[in-house]
Motif scaffolding. Structure first.
Motif, PDB file in Angstrom:
ATOM      1  N   LEU A  12       0.947  -1.188   0.108  1.00 41.67           N
ATOM      2  CA  LEU A  12      -0.304  -0.071   0.113  1.00 41.67           C
ATOM      3  C   LEU A  12       0.945   1.034  -0.181  1.00 41.67           C
ATOM      4  N   ALA A  13       2.022   1.290   0.650  1.00 37.66           N
ATOM      5  CA  ALA A  13       2.682   2.572   0.815  1.00 37.66           C
ATOM      6  C   ALA A  13       3.358   2.361  -0.586  1.00 37.66           C
ATOM      7  N   LEU A  14       3.783   1.400  -1.577  1.00 34.86           N
ATOM      8  CA  LEU A  14       4.064   1.730  -2.367  1.00 34.86           C
ATOM      9  C   LEU A  14       3.232   2.585  -3.934  1.00 34.86           C
ATOM     10  N   LEU A  15       2.413   1.717  -3.017  1.00 29.68           N
ATOM     11  CA  LEU A  15       1.172   2.046  -3.937  1.00 29.68           C
ATOM     12  C   LEU A  15       0.920   3.899  -4.223  1.00 29.68           C
ATOM     13  N   ILE A  16       0.993   4.241  -2.903  1.00 31.63           N
ATOM     14  CA  ILE A  16       1.232   5.631  -2.523  1.00 31.63           C
ATOM     15  C   ILE A  16       1.747   6.649  -3.351  1.00 31.63           C
ATOM     16  N   HIS A  17       3.406   6.497  -2.542  1.00 34.75           N
ATOM     17  CA  HIS A  17       4.826   6.602  -3.156  1.00 34.75           C
ATOM     18  C   HIS A  17       4.223   6.559  -4.964  1.00 34.75           C
ATOM     19  N   PHE A  18       3.794   6.245  -5.171  1.00 35.69           N
ATOM     20  CA  PHE A  18       3.957   5.834  -6.935  1.00 35.69           C
ATOM     21  C   PHE A  18       2.950   7.242  -7.104  1.00 35.69           C
ATOM     22  N   GLY A  19       2.113   6.362  -6.883  1.00 36.21           N
ATOM     23  CA  GLY A  19       0.666   7.152  -7.417  1.00 36.21           C
ATOM     24  C   GLY A  19       0.603   8.752  -7.016  1.00 36.21           C
ATOM     25  N   ILE A  20       1.886   9.418  -6.000  1.00 35.34           N
ATOM     26  CA  ILE A  20       1.855  11.241  -6.385  1.00 35.34           C
ATOM     27  C   ILE A  20       2.791  11.177  -7.566  1.00 35.34           C
ATOM     28  N   LYS A  21       3.249  10.565  -7.150  1.00 34.49           N
ATOM     29  CA  LYS A  21       4.725  10.615  -8.333  1.00 34.49           C
ATOM     30  C   LYS A  21       4.036  10.548  -9.411  1.00 34.49           C
ATOM     31  N   PHE A  22       3.333   9.786  -9.860  1.00 42.80           N
ATOM     32  CA  PHE A  22       3.078   9.992 -11.296  1.00 42.80           C
ATOM     33  C   PHE A  22       1.368  11.284 -11.789  1.00 42.80           C
ATOM     34  N   SER A  23       1.219  11.642 -10.209  1.00 43.88           N
ATOM     35  CA  SER A  23      -0.075  12.704 -10.281  1.00 43.88           C
ATOM     36  C   SER A  23       0.748  13.948 -10.994  1.00 43.88           C
ATOM     37  N   LYS A  24       2.582  13.977 -10.179  1.00 40.91           N
ATOM     38  CA  LYS A  24       2.916  15.004 -10.692  1.00 40.91           C
ATOM     39  C   LYS A  24       3.882  15.583 -11.498  1.00 40.91           C
ATOM     40  N   HIS A  25       3.978  13.756 -12.055  1.00 41.42           N
ATOM     41  CA  HIS A  25       4.558  14.051 -13.802  1.00 41.42           C
ATOM     42  C   HIS A  25       3.435  14.119 -15.164  1.00 41.42           C
ATOM     43  N   LYS A  26       3.717  15.230 -15.439  1.00 37.05           N
ATOM     44  CA  LYS A  26       2.691  15.288 -16.990  1.00 37.05           C
ATOM     45  C   LYS A  26       3.199  15.820 -18.132  1.00 37.05           C
ATOM     46  N   SER A  27       3.322  14.415 -18.787  1.00 36.50           N
ATOM     47  CA  SER A  27       4.032  13.958 -20.161  1.00 36.50           C
ATOM     48  C   SER A  27       2.466  14.385 -21.215  1.00 36.50           C
ATOM     49  N   LEU A  28       3.988  14.485 -22.515  1.00 34.36           N
ATOM     50  CA  LEU A  28       2.373  15.079 -23.447  1.00 34.36           C
ATOM     51  C   LEU A  28       2.739  13.595 -24.514  1.00 34.36           C
ATOM     52  N   TYR A  29       2.756  13.132 -23.419  1.00 36.15           N
ATOM     53  CA  TYR A  29       3.304  11.191 -23.665  1.00 36.15           C
ATOM     54  C   TYR A  29       1.482  11.408 -25.346  1.00 36.15           C
ATOM     55  N   PRO A  30       1.022  10.965 -26.770  1.00 37.95           N
ATOM     56  CA  PRO A  30       2.441   9.878 -27.383  1.00 37.95           C
ATOM     57  C   PRO A  30       2.810  11.307 -27.885  1.00 37.95           C
ATOM     58  N   PHE A  31       2.521  12.546 -28.184  1.00 34.91           N
ATOM     59  CA  PHE A  31       3.220  13.108 -28.936  1.00 34.91           C
ATOM     60  C   PHE A  31       4.752  13.327 -28.619  1.00 34.91           C
ATOM     61  N   MET A  32       5.209  13.731 -27.209  1.00 33.32           N
ATOM     62  CA  MET A  32       6.133  12.783 -26.499  1.00 33.32           C
ATOM     63  C   MET A  32       6.610  12.305 -25.782  1.00 33.32           C
ATOM     64  N   PRO A  33       7.839  11.599 -25.761  1.00 33.66           N
ATOM     65  CA  PRO A  33       8.722  10.801 -25.212  1.00 33.66           C
ATOM     66  C   PRO A  33       7.806  10.708 -23.821  1.00 33.66           C
ATOM     67  N   PHE A  34       6.750  10.110 -23.206  1.00 33.57           N
ATOM     68  CA  PHE A  34       6.171   9.821 -21.645  1.00 33.57           C
ATOM     69  C   PHE A  34       7.350  10.186 -20.399  1.00 33.57           C
ATOM     70  N   LYS A  35       8.893   9.804 -20.391  1.00 33.26           N
ATOM     71  CA  LYS A  35       9.737  10.440 -19.669  1.00 33.26           C
ATOM     72  C   LYS A  35       9.756  11.983 -19.291  1.00 33.26           C
ATOM     73  N   TYR A  36       9.693  12.755 -20.261  1.00 36.14           N
ATOM     74  CA  TYR A  36       9.741  13.876 -20.507  1.00 36.14           C
ATOM     75  C   TYR A  36       8.361  14.519 -19.673  1.00 36.14           C
TER      76      TYR A  36
END
Length: 223
Positions: A12-36
């Motif tokens: 659960l802690a890992l899910l919360i951690h990566f969920g928060i991290k993912f929510s802060k990651h604002k990509s332009l995928y698929p126009f630009m690679p997801f990593k940006y």
């Protein structure tokens, strides 16, 4: 049983951690690679790209170039590469102008690295001179020159005045379908767009998105 609960808590802690991290990651995928991660510029970039498609734009002008290319998507936004890539995919032309030799060198390196040389021209020139002499109709005007300050009021005022002058010099090259995007607006003192946005609204433009960047189109045109 205790081990089961421990493993469940860790999961659960890992899910919360990566969920928060993912929510802060604002990509332009698929126009630009997801990593940006484009963070606070993602929504305005995304809408601008949609408008470029709908309006079949061909000429893009950027004042203040992306000196670090895609290395600075989180900080500077990398607009030269983002809109340069769009230009390449749509047989359009982008002009990116900057008065700093170091910025131009860095941006040109990134443009070449991304294979955008045919569609993107990076120019070492004062944006005011460039806009005064430019003789084509502009479909997207992206204003991001004259570095802003969070604390120095004098620099804030000079940056705001500079952006107003840029728009006024470009004004006769704009048309009903032109898109205007202004960077670094959500900052103390009103940001780069304070004066130019006030002027544009008086001239019949409307704000489409007002966040860290401000996106404007002519009032009454389709989105």
């Amino acid at each position: 049983m205790i081990l089961y609960y421990i493993l469940g808590a860790l999961a659960l802690a890992l899910l919360i951690h990566f969920g928060i991290k993912f929510s802060k990651h604002k990509s332009l995928y698929p126009f630009m690679p997801f990593k940006y991660n484009f963070r606070r510029r993602r929504n305005t970039f995304k809408k601008t790209l949609e408008l470029l498609d709908k309006r079949k734009s061909k000429i893009i002008v950027e004042t203040g170039t992306s000196r670090k290319g895609l290395e600075a998507t989180r900080g500077d936004g990398a607009a030269t590469i983002v809109f340069g890539k769009w230009a390449k995919q749509n047989d359009a032309k982008m002009y990116s102008v900057d008065i700093s030799e170091d910025s131009v060198k860095g941006s040109q390196y990134a443009v070449t690295e991304q294979g955008l040389d045919k569609n993107v021209s990076v120019l070492l020139q004062d944006a005011l001179v460039f806009l005064a002499e430019f003789d084509q109709k502009i479909d997207l005007l992206y204003l991001d020159s004259y570095d802003y300050s969070r604390t120095d009021v004098e620099i804030q005022q000079k940056s705001q005045e500079h952006h107003l002058k840029e728009f006024q010099l470009a004004e006769d090259k704009l048309h009903e379908q032109t898109i205007v995007l202004i960077d670094d607006c959500g900052l103390p003192g009103g940001g780069k767009g304070k004066l130019v946005v006030e002027y544009m609204i008086e001239k019949g433009w409307e704000v489409l998105i007002d966040t860290y960047q401000i996106l404007l189109i002519k009032k009454g045109t389709s989105v």
